[in-house]
Design a protein around this motif. Sequence first.
Motif, mmCIF file in Angstrom:
data_model
loop_
_atom_site.group_PDB
_atom_site.id
_atom_site.type_symbol
_atom_site.label_atom_id
_atom_site.label_comp_id
_atom_site.label_asym_id
_atom_site.label_seq_id
_atom_site.Cartn_x
_atom_site.Cartn_y
_atom_site.Cartn_z
ATOM 1 N N ALA A 114 0.823 -1.210 0.000
ATOM 2 C CA ALA A 114 0.000 0.000 0.000
ATOM 3 C C ALA A 114 0.855 1.256 0.000
ATOM 4 O O ALA A 114 0.588 2.216 -0.738
ATOM 5 C CB ALA A 114 -0.920 -0.015 1.225
ATOM 6 N N ARG A 115 1.900 1.256 0.810
ATOM 7 C CA ARG A 115 2.782 2.419 0.873
ATOM 8 C C ARG A 115 3.431 2.680 -0.486
ATOM 9 O O ARG A 115 3.497 3.830 -0.949
ATOM 10 C CB ARG A 115 3.844 2.192 1.948
ATOM 11 N N GLN A 116 3.885 1.612 -1.154
ATOM 12 C CA GLN A 116 4.524 1.759 -2.451
ATOM 13 C C GLN A 116 3.556 2.303 -3.496
ATOM 14 O O GLN A 116 3.935 3.117 -4.341
ATOM 15 C CB GLN A 116 5.076 0.410 -2.913
ATOM 16 N N SER A 117 2.299 1.873 -3.449
ATOM 17 C CA SER A 117 1.320 2.323 -4.447
ATOM 18 C C SER A 117 1.079 3.825 -4.358
ATOM 19 O O SER A 117 0.857 4.486 -5.381
ATOM 20 C CB SER A 117 0.003 1.558 -4.267
ATOM 21 N N PHE A 118 1.132 4.385 -3.136
ATOM 22 C CA PHE A 118 0.930 5.825 -2.988
ATOM 23 C C PHE A 118 2.211 6.598 -3.284
ATOM 24 O O PHE A 118 2.158 7.704 -3.831
ATOM 25 C CB PHE A 118 0.416 6.152 -1.583
ATOM 26 N N TYR A 135 2.771 5.027 9.889
ATOM 27 C CA TYR A 135 2.342 5.193 11.274
ATOM 28 C C TYR A 135 1.446 4.037 11.713
ATOM 29 O O TYR A 135 1.550 3.557 12.850
ATOM 30 C CB TYR A 135 1.584 6.518 11.440
ATOM 31 N N LEU A 136 0.556 3.593 10.821
ATOM 32 C CA LEU A 136 -0.296 2.445 11.124
ATOM 33 C C LEU A 136 0.553 1.211 11.416
ATOM 34 O O LEU A 136 0.284 0.463 12.357
ATOM 35 C CB LEU A 136 -1.227 2.153 9.938
ATOM 36 N N LYS A 178 -4.855 0.339 19.494
ATOM 37 C CA LYS A 178 -6.207 0.351 18.938
ATOM 38 C C LYS A 178 -6.745 1.758 18.743
ATOM 39 O O LYS A 178 -7.437 2.038 17.760
ATOM 40 C CB LYS A 178 -7.132 -0.479 19.825
ATOM 41 N N ASN A 179 -6.427 2.682 19.668
ATOM 42 C CA ASN A 179 -6.954 4.036 19.528
ATOM 43 C C ASN A 179 -6.172 4.852 18.507
ATOM 44 O O ASN A 179 -6.763 5.621 17.745
ATOM 45 C CB ASN A 179 -6.969 4.729 20.890
ATOM 46 N N VAL A 180 -4.850 4.680 18.474
ATOM 47 C CA VAL A 180 -4.065 5.342 17.434
ATOM 48 C C VAL A 180 -4.470 4.804 16.062
ATOM 49 O O VAL A 180 -4.610 5.560 15.088
ATOM 50 C CB VAL A 180 -2.553 5.134 17.671
#
Length: 235
Positions: A114-118, A135-136, A178-180
């Motif tokens: 996903a990071r590479q696609s963006f 960050y996720l 979970k909250n982040v």
Amino acid sequence: LVAAPAIESIVYGLGYQGIGYVKMASGQPLAYARFFMMITITPMILLDINKLASVRLLGLNMNSMQLGANVLLWMFWQASTMSTLVGLKWVFFVLGLLCLGLVLGTSFMIFAAARQSFLLKGTGAGDWVAQRITYLQMAFLPTWTAYMVLFVLSGEGACIAGEGVILPIAIVMDLFQKNVHGLIIWSTFWNFLGGSWNPERLAEERAPSRIAGLKVIENNAHPVDDEALSEGFGM
């Protein structure tokens, strides 16, 4: 975004009141409420991650395998908790550990894809989303690895640390992960991308103004005619 913190609050509230545990014949505690929490919340988190990208390995859909491995992970670790035979306990733990490895490995591949696609978009907005995906990943991988350590240390594992030590650490980890996770999903997936991780949906002409916290000077689409402006002021 709301269900995970709500379930956590209920379970930890029960734990603080001494509810949510039963003592087995061996004398070890069985945290059935925590098991319910993990078996319900973790699929929600993984489904969020699975939306980032589709990953296949040797023709296998790793996204689906990850969800199945997660269910087996908590089933094996619960069986390990309930086992009264030391050898069998650690057999179940190792089986759960293998499932955890599949979950973490697949998640790493999903984050990377996903990071590479963006990043391949080569735009400021694409770079911003890629950063949020990082960050996720930083919130997910270390904390899920730490769950394994807590299990080994707790009364459900090797009984090295008491519940009074394990529970506060678990609460802090859950608050962080979970909250982040929920905040990043809300601000990026819903607020910025409009409910899709498709990089083609990035509207670059509007994207800079939607990036919170960044000061962006957008070019005027209609350049000012200096000569006409001077005439308008009577110069």
